[in-house]
Motif scaffolding. Structure first.
Motif, PDB file in Angstrom:
ATOM      1  N   UNK A   1       9.068  -2.846   9.941  1.00  0.00           N
ATOM      2  CA  UNK A   1       8.690  -3.688   9.117  1.00  0.00           C
ATOM      3  C   UNK A   1       7.194  -3.821   9.732  1.00  0.00           C
ATOM      4  N   UNK A   2       7.173  -3.781  10.960  1.00  0.00           N
ATOM      5  CA  UNK A   2       4.996  -4.288  10.990  1.00  0.00           C
ATOM      6  C   UNK A   2       4.636  -2.300  10.873  1.00  0.00           C
ATOM      7  N   UNK A   3       5.381  -0.891  10.941  1.00  0.00           N
ATOM      8  CA  UNK A   3       4.676   0.365  10.987  1.00  0.00           C
ATOM      9  C   UNK A   3       3.979   0.130   9.154  1.00  0.00           C
ATOM     10  N   UNK A   4       5.513  -0.691   7.954  1.00  0.00           N
ATOM     11  CA  UNK A   4       5.321  -0.980   6.875  1.00  0.00           C
ATOM     12  C   UNK A   4       4.193  -1.882   6.798  1.00  0.00           C
ATOM     13  N   UNK A   5       4.320  -2.897   6.808  1.00  0.00           N
ATOM     14  CA  UNK A   5       2.134  -3.699   7.138  1.00  0.00           C
ATOM     15  C   UNK A   5       1.231  -2.673   8.047  1.00  0.00           C
ATOM     16  N   UNK A   6       1.174  -1.997   8.707  1.00  0.00           N
ATOM     17  CA  UNK A   6       0.129  -1.674   8.800  1.00  0.00           C
ATOM     18  C   UNK A   6      -0.506   0.180   8.176  1.00  0.00           C
ATOM     19  N   UNK A   7       1.286   0.615   7.459  1.00  0.00           N
ATOM     20  CA  UNK A   7       0.821   1.365   6.053  1.00  0.00           C
ATOM     21  C   UNK A   7      -0.133   0.554   5.349  1.00  0.00           C
ATOM     22  N   UNK A   8      -0.032  -0.336   4.871  1.00  0.00           N
ATOM     23  CA  UNK A   8       0.130  -1.142   3.276  1.00  0.00           C
ATOM     24  C   UNK A   8      -1.629  -1.695   4.023  1.00  0.00           C
ATOM     25  N   UNK A   9      -1.920  -2.161   4.879  1.00  0.00           N
ATOM     26  CA  UNK A   9      -2.928  -2.544   5.550  1.00  0.00           C
ATOM     27  C   UNK A   9      -4.642  -1.383   5.496  1.00  0.00           C
ATOM     28  N   UNK A  10      -3.453   0.232   5.915  1.00  0.00           N
ATOM     29  CA  UNK A  10      -4.404   1.301   5.550  1.00  0.00           C
ATOM     30  C   UNK A  10      -4.679   1.310   4.307  1.00  0.00           C
TER      31      UNK A  10
END
Length: 101
Positions: free
Chosen positions: A28-37
């Motif tokens: 979930x944190x990986x997906x949030x990081x991708x969204x932040x990028x």
């Protein structure tokens, strides 16, 4: 505001996203990081569109398109993570070895 401020904020957001992508083992944190990028890229699109030609809305339209695609990507990604969680009882990226024989 000047273009440099927007670029600095976008670079900071992108770096935070890359850091979260590299260091996190939680899906979930990986997906949030991708969204932040992706949001950092959207900020760059909006800033350059406003800076280069304020009368045209090409950058804004492309940003709306990217936001739409990012929402679909987040929905599919969360559905995959939820399906894996139901099978494995974890969202740890190290445990995702479903394609290995």
């Amino acid at each position: 505001m000047q273009l440099q401020y927007f670029l600095l904020i976008a670079a900071a957001l992108f770096c935070i996203g890359v850091y979260g992508l590299v260091t996190s083992r939680n899906a979930v944190r990986v997906l949030m990081s991708i969204e932040l990028m992706l949001n950092a890229v959207n900020l760059n699109l909006m800033a350059f569109s406003n800076y280069l030609d304020p009368q045209e809305i090409k950058g804004q339209m492309f940003t709306i398109f990217v936001i739409t695609i990012a929402a679909a990507e987040a929905a599919v990604g969360l559905a995959i993570v939820l399906a894996i969680y139901r099978n494995r009882d974890t969202v740890d990226m190290e445990q995702f070895n479903l394609l290995k024989w």
